[in-house]
Design a protein around this motif. Structure first.
Motif, PDB file in Angstrom:
ATOM      1  N   LEU A  14      45.259  50.144  28.430  1.00 50.87           N
ATOM      2  CA  LEU A  14      44.379  51.316  28.437  1.00 50.87           C
ATOM      3  C   LEU A  14      42.936  50.976  28.772  1.00 50.87           C
ATOM      4  O   LEU A  14      41.999  51.565  28.254  1.00 50.87           O
ATOM      5  CB  LEU A  14      44.457  52.056  27.100  1.00 50.87           C
ATOM      6  CG  LEU A  14      45.870  52.507  26.708  1.00 50.87           C
ATOM      7  CD1 LEU A  14      45.863  53.114  25.316  1.00 50.87           C
ATOM      8  CD2 LEU A  14      46.436  53.477  27.719  1.00 50.87           C
ATOM      9  N   VAL A  15      42.762  50.014  29.650  1.00 52.78           N
ATOM     10  CA  VAL A  15      41.428  49.659  30.113  1.00 52.78           C
ATOM     11  C   VAL A  15      41.425  49.647  31.634  1.00 52.78           C
ATOM     12  O   VAL A  15      42.424  49.342  32.265  1.00 52.78           O
ATOM     13  CB  VAL A  15      40.971  48.284  29.590  1.00 52.78           C
ATOM     14  CG1 VAL A  15      40.771  48.320  28.089  1.00 52.78           C
ATOM     15  CG2 VAL A  15      41.944  47.198  29.955  1.00 52.78           C
ATOM     16  N   GLU A  16      40.327  49.999  32.188  1.00 55.07           N
ATOM     17  CA  GLU A  16      40.150  49.961  33.636  1.00 55.07           C
ATOM     18  C   GLU A  16      38.956  49.072  33.940  1.00 55.07           C
ATOM     19  O   GLU A  16      37.830  49.385  33.547  1.00 55.07           O
ATOM     20  CB  GLU A  16      39.895  51.359  34.200  1.00 55.07           C
ATOM     21  CG  GLU A  16      41.096  52.271  34.161  1.00 55.07           C
ATOM     22  CD  GLU A  16      42.193  51.848  35.124  1.00 55.07           C
ATOM     23  OE1 GLU A  16      41.883  51.288  36.187  1.00 55.07           O
ATOM     24  OE2 GLU A  16      43.359  52.082  34.788  1.00 55.07           O
ATOM     25  N   PHE A  17      39.196  47.957  34.588  1.00 55.59           N
ATOM     26  CA  PHE A  17      38.109  47.067  34.953  1.00 55.59           C
ATOM     27  C   PHE A  17      37.750  47.288  36.410  1.00 55.59           C
ATOM     28  O   PHE A  17      38.626  47.376  37.258  1.00 55.59           O
ATOM     29  CB  PHE A  17      38.521  45.598  34.778  1.00 55.59           C
ATOM     30  CG  PHE A  17      38.793  45.234  33.355  1.00 55.59           C
ATOM     31  CD1 PHE A  17      37.751  45.111  32.449  1.00 55.59           C
ATOM     32  CD2 PHE A  17      40.080  44.995  32.919  1.00 55.59           C
ATOM     33  CE1 PHE A  17      37.991  44.768  31.132  1.00 55.59           C
ATOM     34  CE2 PHE A  17      40.334  44.656  31.603  1.00 55.59           C
ATOM     35  CZ  PHE A  17      39.285  44.540  30.707  1.00 55.59           C
ATOM     36  N   GLN A  18      36.475  47.383  36.683  1.00 53.68           N
ATOM     37  CA  GLN A  18      35.997  47.444  38.052  1.00 53.68           C
ATOM     38  C   GLN A  18      35.562  46.043  38.441  1.00 53.68           C
ATOM     39  O   GLN A  18      34.840  45.386  37.687  1.00 53.68           O
ATOM     40  CB  GLN A  18      34.829  48.418  38.176  1.00 53.68           C
ATOM     41  CG  GLN A  18      35.184  49.843  37.813  1.00 53.68           C
ATOM     42  CD  GLN A  18      36.273  50.415  38.710  1.00 53.68           C
ATOM     43  OE1 GLN A  18      36.255  50.223  39.922  1.00 53.68           O
ATOM     44  NE2 GLN A  18      37.226  51.101  38.118  1.00 53.68           N
ATOM     45  N   ASN A  19      36.025  45.575  39.568  1.00 56.88           N
ATOM     46  CA  ASN A  19      35.648  44.229  40.004  1.00 56.88           C
ATOM     47  C   ASN A  19      34.162  44.174  40.322  1.00 56.88           C
ATOM     48  O   ASN A  19      33.633  45.057  40.989  1.00 56.88           O
ATOM     49  CB  ASN A  19      36.451  43.817  41.233  1.00 56.88           C
ATOM     50  CG  ASN A  19      37.868  43.453  40.892  1.00 56.88           C
ATOM     51  OD1 ASN A  19      38.159  43.061  39.769  1.00 56.88           O
ATOM     52  ND2 ASN A  19      38.754  43.578  41.849  1.00 56.88           N
ATOM     53  N   PRO A  20      33.509  43.135  39.860  1.00 58.75           N
ATOM     54  CA  PRO A  20      32.091  42.976  40.209  1.00 58.75           C
ATOM     55  C   PRO A  20      31.962  42.553  41.669  1.00 58.75           C
ATOM     56  O   PRO A  20      32.947  42.211  42.323  1.00 58.75           O
ATOM     57  CB  PRO A  20      31.628  41.854  39.274  1.00 58.75           C
ATOM     58  CG  PRO A  20      32.857  41.088  38.961  1.00 58.75           C
ATOM     59  CD  PRO A  20      33.993  42.067  38.998  1.00 58.75           C
ATOM     60  N   ASP A  21      30.749  42.554  42.156  1.00 55.39           N
ATOM     61  CA  ASP A  21      30.470  42.094  43.510  1.00 55.39           C
ATOM     62  C   ASP A  21      30.317  40.573  43.452  1.00 55.39           C
ATOM     63  O   ASP A  21      29.236  40.055  43.173  1.00 55.39           O
ATOM     64  CB  ASP A  21      29.208  42.764  44.036  1.00 55.39           C
ATOM     65  CG  ASP A  21      28.936  42.459  45.490  1.00 55.39           C
ATOM     66  OD1 ASP A  21      29.474  41.443  46.008  1.00 55.39           O
ATOM     67  OD2 ASP A  21      28.177  43.210  46.115  1.00 55.39           O
ATOM     68  N   PHE A  22      31.418  39.853  43.665  1.00 53.67           N
ATOM     69  CA  PHE A  22      31.406  38.401  43.565  1.00 53.67           C
ATOM     70  C   PHE A  22      30.501  37.764  44.612  1.00 53.67           C
ATOM     71  O   PHE A  22      29.910  36.705  44.360  1.00 53.67           O
ATOM     72  CB  PHE A  22      32.825  37.842  43.675  1.00 53.67           C
ATOM     73  CG  PHE A  22      33.692  38.197  42.503  1.00 53.67           C
ATOM     74  CD1 PHE A  22      33.491  37.593  41.272  1.00 53.67           C
ATOM     75  CD2 PHE A  22      34.698  39.144  42.627  1.00 53.67           C
ATOM     76  CE1 PHE A  22      34.284  37.914  40.177  1.00 53.67           C
ATOM     77  CE2 PHE A  22      35.498  39.472  41.546  1.00 53.67           C
ATOM     78  CZ  PHE A  22      35.294  38.865  40.312  1.00 53.67           C
ATOM     79  N   ALA A  23      30.360  38.388  45.762  1.00 50.94           N
ATOM     80  CA  ALA A  23      29.465  37.858  46.795  1.00 50.94           C
ATOM     81  C   ALA A  23      28.018  37.905  46.316  1.00 50.94           C
ATOM     82  O   ALA A  23      27.244  36.971  46.546  1.00 50.94           O
ATOM     83  CB  ALA A  23      29.632  38.632  48.095  1.00 50.94           C
ATOM     84  N   ALA A  24      27.648  38.973  45.627  1.00 48.00           N
ATOM     85  CA  ALA A  24      26.287  39.075  45.087  1.00 48.00           C
ATOM     86  C   ALA A  24      26.054  38.011  44.011  1.00 48.00           C
ATOM     87  O   ALA A  24      24.988  37.409  43.949  1.00 48.00           O
ATOM     88  CB  ALA A  24      26.040  40.474  44.522  1.00 48.00           C
ATOM     89  N   TYR A  25      27.052  37.787  43.173  1.00 46.37           N
ATOM     90  CA  TYR A  25      26.943  36.719  42.174  1.00 46.37           C
ATOM     91  C   TYR A  25      26.746  35.364  42.857  1.00 46.37           C
ATOM     92  O   TYR A  25      25.941  34.551  42.418  1.00 46.37           O
ATOM     93  CB  TYR A  25      28.184  36.654  41.290  1.00 46.37           C
ATOM     94  CG  TYR A  25      28.216  37.664  40.174  1.00 46.37           C
ATOM     95  CD1 TYR A  25      27.148  37.807  39.298  1.00 46.37           C
ATOM     96  CD2 TYR A  25      29.333  38.456  39.982  1.00 46.37           C
ATOM     97  CE1 TYR A  25      27.178  38.727  38.268  1.00 46.37           C
ATOM     98  CE2 TYR A  25      29.374  39.387  38.953  1.00 46.37           C
ATOM     99  CZ  TYR A  25      28.298  39.509  38.101  1.00 46.37           C
ATOM    100  OH  TYR A  25      28.347  40.428  37.086  1.00 46.37           O
ATOM    101  N   ALA A  26      27.499  35.132  43.907  1.00 44.84           N
ATOM    102  CA  ALA A  26      27.380  33.859  44.625  1.00 44.84           C
ATOM    103  C   ALA A  26      25.967  33.683  45.166  1.00 44.84           C
ATOM    104  O   ALA A  26      25.357  32.616  44.997  1.00 44.84           O
ATOM    105  CB  ALA A  26      28.407  33.805  45.761  1.00 44.84           C
ATOM    106  N   ARG A  27      25.447  34.718  45.806  1.00 45.50           N
ATOM    107  CA  ARG A  27      24.087  34.627  46.362  1.00 45.50           C
ATOM    108  C   ARG A  27      23.057  34.417  45.249  1.00 45.50           C
ATOM    109  O   ARG A  27      22.109  33.658  45.410  1.00 45.50           O
ATOM    110  CB  ARG A  27      23.778  35.872  47.188  1.00 45.50           C
ATOM    111  CG  ARG A  27      24.587  35.935  48.488  1.00 45.50           C
ATOM    112  CD  ARG A  27      24.119  37.052  49.400  1.00 45.50           C
ATOM    113  NE  ARG A  27      24.271  38.364  48.814  1.00 45.50           N
ATOM    114  CZ  ARG A  27      25.389  39.120  48.884  1.00 45.50           C
ATOM    115  NH1 ARG A  27      26.457  38.664  49.521  1.00 45.50           N
ATOM    116  NH2 ARG A  27      25.427  40.310  48.325  1.00 45.50           N
ATOM    117  N   ALA A  28      23.267  35.064  44.100  1.00 39.71           N
ATOM    118  CA  ALA A  28      22.347  34.889  42.970  1.00 39.71           C
ATOM    119  C   ALA A  28      22.368  33.445  42.454  1.00 39.71           C
ATOM    120  O   ALA A  28      21.377  32.978  41.892  1.00 39.71           O
ATOM    121  CB  ALA A  28      22.709  35.849  41.843  1.00 39.71           C
ATOM    122  N   CYS A  29      23.482  32.768  42.670  1.00 38.31           N
ATOM    123  CA  CYS A  29      23.608  31.370  42.235  1.00 38.31           C
ATOM    124  C   CYS A  29      23.191  30.395  43.325  1.00 38.31           C
ATOM    125  O   CYS A  29      23.319  29.174  43.155  1.00 38.31           O
ATOM    126  CB  CYS A  29      25.043  31.089  41.808  1.00 38.31           C
ATOM    127  SG  CYS A  29      25.524  31.982  40.321  1.00 38.31           S
TER     128      CYS A  29
END
Length: 91
Positions: A14-29
């Protein structure tokens, strides 16, 4: 995770997860990041990743049709069809 829960237990937690923007996370790192939704975009991003010589994340947005090993039952197939129709009307 939802597909695994449907397959293993016949229902979800009963949970709905929305995928984060992994590309944005990569650029932030500090690494290269590409978000792709079509095969042509993936080919361009993959080519850029290979030639850059840098760590790269390619966030490939795919449908559940691309993950058949979690979807062997007719119930999972019906869920996939419903999801595709809902997404079409949502856009």
């Amino acid at each position: 995770m939802k597909l695994f829960q449907l397959y293993a237990y016949g229902e979800t937690g009963l949970v709905e997860f929305q995928n984060p923007d992994f590309a944005a996370y990569a650029r932030a790192c500090g690494v290269d990041g590409y978000r792709v939704e079509m095969l042509e975009e993936f080919e361009d991003a993959f080519r850029a990743a290979l030639t850059s010589g840098r760590p790269t994340v390619i966030d490939a947005r795919i449908t559940r049709w691309a993950v058949p090993h979690y979807n062997p039952s007719p119930d999972g197939l019906i869920d996939a069809l419903v999801e595709a129709v809902e997404a079409r009307f949502r856009d």
